[in-house]
Design a protein around this motif. Structure first.
Motif, mmCIF file in Angstrom:
data_model
loop_
_atom_site.group_PDB
_atom_site.id
_atom_site.type_symbol
_atom_site.label_atom_id
_atom_site.label_comp_id
_atom_site.label_asym_id
_atom_site.label_seq_id
_atom_site.Cartn_x
_atom_site.Cartn_y
_atom_site.Cartn_z
ATOM 1 N N TYR A 40 41.718 29.275 -6.046
ATOM 2 C CA TYR A 40 40.791 30.198 -6.707
ATOM 3 C C TYR A 40 41.399 31.599 -6.811
ATOM 4 O O TYR A 40 41.345 32.226 -7.882
ATOM 5 C CB TYR A 40 39.475 30.259 -5.935
ATOM 6 N N MET A 41 41.989 32.072 -5.725
ATOM 7 C CA MET A 41 42.601 33.408 -5.759
ATOM 8 C C MET A 41 43.734 33.480 -6.768
ATOM 9 O O MET A 41 43.872 34.475 -7.498
ATOM 10 C CB MET A 41 43.091 33.793 -4.358
ATOM 11 N N ALA A 42 44.528 32.428 -6.827
ATOM 12 C CA ALA A 42 45.632 32.394 -7.788
ATOM 13 C C ALA A 42 45.105 32.423 -9.223
ATOM 14 O O ALA A 42 45.652 33.115 -10.094
ATOM 15 C CB ALA A 42 46.489 31.150 -7.556
ATOM 16 N N TYR A 43 44.010 31.699 -9.456
ATOM 17 C CA TYR A 43 43.389 31.645 -10.786
ATOM 18 C C TYR A 43 42.870 33.021 -11.201
ATOM 19 O O TYR A 43 43.089 33.470 -12.329
ATOM 20 C CB TYR A 43 42.257 30.625 -10.762
ATOM 21 N N ILE A 44 42.189 33.696 -10.288
ATOM 22 C CA ILE A 44 41.637 35.016 -10.593
ATOM 23 C C ILE A 44 42.755 36.018 -10.881
ATOM 24 O O ILE A 44 42.727 36.757 -11.877
ATOM 25 C CB ILE A 44 40.765 35.524 -9.426
ATOM 26 N N ARG B 281 42.828 40.682 -16.471
ATOM 27 C CA ARG B 281 41.676 41.551 -16.221
ATOM 28 C C ARG B 281 41.396 41.736 -14.730
ATOM 29 O O ARG B 281 40.849 42.752 -14.308
ATOM 30 C CB ARG B 281 40.426 40.976 -16.898
ATOM 31 N N PHE B 282 41.772 40.740 -13.932
ATOM 32 C CA PHE B 282 41.385 40.737 -12.523
ATOM 33 C C PHE B 282 42.586 40.743 -11.572
ATOM 34 O O PHE B 282 42.434 40.474 -10.389
ATOM 35 C CB PHE B 282 40.527 39.494 -12.229
ATOM 36 N N ARG B 283 43.750 41.079 -12.081
ATOM 37 C CA ARG B 283 44.969 40.924 -11.272
ATOM 38 C C ARG B 283 44.988 41.840 -10.056
ATOM 39 O O ARG B 283 45.688 41.569 -9.081
ATOM 40 C CB ARG B 283 46.212 41.155 -12.126
#
Length: 314
Positions: free
Chosen positions: A59-63, A68-70
């Motif tokens: 999930y963290m890798a996806y976000i 926009r959320f890096r």
């Protein structure tokens, strides 16, 4: 060995078609078998999710793969069980309800207080020219707060703007704001600056990050969290208990939600009063026909959803 994690995070970043994003994001979270609560708004994301370590890492890798959320800063707790039982992802007007929706006045992407890392915050809190400001609600700071912090009599963060005049006496001080994970401070500090406070700071990552990086020194009591843990320990240096039982006044670190769902009040309550009142905040609430069974935790959920452990090879 703890096989689960709980992630606390937020990110102010504009999301086009945020309602559709919320729908799609819910499906993605379910595909990872995560549980938790995420708020999506045009202004960004605010979430707490829980699941296996592998699912949380994915999930963290996806976000962070999304431009926009890096810059999203995840606060990670290892837990022995998922901190929720169901996955919610909902679209709302704000990612933290403040009533401050005019981007011409308050926009955390343009102006906020100076971000202090936990160690920097720790070094400043005892200075005479500093005031520590807790921007959380009553039930949160009643459970735990920084030593000598100024607390506000508010039931919800949306009442914070009404307190600006009360805080005017601190305009000549360095104002250090803090909250659970940092999200409320983004708008609280921006509002203070808008009203003429010139030297405003905020604790980056909030109480949770401070507990991890500064060992929680001088945070008195426990920190309220918005999942089924209800409260977590923060201070590993000089811990203390500052909360008292709502019913009898005895010192207690325990917080519950009233077992009467029509009340659902957050109160600190000792085990003796919890047992006597069946998890309710008052005698009157014990007679409500919808009263929920009290299991000693004071946390209630509507529907169970099992989180699967990672599959193992044969």
């Amino acid at each position: 060995m703890m096989t689960y994690q709980t992630l606390l995070y937020y990110c102010y970043s504009y999301i086009a078609d945020a309602e559709q994003f919320a729908t799609d994001h819910l499906a993605f979270c379910k595909s990872l078998n995560l549980v938790g609560r995420i708020i999506v708004a045009d202004e960004g994301l605010n979430g707490t999710v829980s699941g296996t370590k592998e699912a949380c890492e994915a999930y963290m890798a996806y976000i962070k793969a999304d431009e926009r959320f890096r810059k999203t800063d995840f606060k990670i707790d290892d837990v022995d069980a998922p901190s929720f039982v169901k996955m919610h992802c909902r679209y709302k007007s704000e990612i933290v309800h403040s009533g401050l929706r005019d981007p011409n006045i308050i926009d955390p992407n343009k102006q906020t207080g100076k971000h202090l890392e936990p160690i920097e915050f720790q070094k400043m809190i005892d200075r005479e020219d500093v005031v520590i400001l807790d921007v959380r609600s009553n039930y949160e700071h009643n459970l735990g707060r920084f030593k000598n912090a100024v607390t506000l009599d508010i039931e919800n963060f949306r009442e914070f703007p009404e307190k600006i005049n009360e805080l005017a006496k601190y305009k000549d001080k360095k104002v250090l704001t803090y909250c659970t994970g940092g999200i409320k401070c983004e708008k609280a500090s921006a509002l203070l600056l808008h009203h003429g406070f010139s030297d405003v700071y905020q604790l980056h990552g909030g109480i949770i990050k401070y507990g991890k990086e500064a060992k929680g020194e001088d945070f008195e009591g426990k920190c309220y969290v918005f999942d089924n843990r209800i409260a977590v320990d923060v201070n590993k240096v000089n811990p203390s208990v500052v909360s008292t039982c709502y019913n009898c006044g005895k010192i207690t670190p325990k917080m519950i939600n009233c077992a009467n769902p029509e009340c659902n009040e957050h109160v600190t309550q000792c085990d003796d009063c919890g047992n006597d009142l069946q998890g309710c905040c008052s005698i009157s609430c014990t007679s409500n026909p919808r009263k929920r069974p009290y299991d000693g935790t004071g946390y209630y959920v509507k529907v169970s959803q099992q989180v699967k452990a990672p599959a193992t090879g044969s």
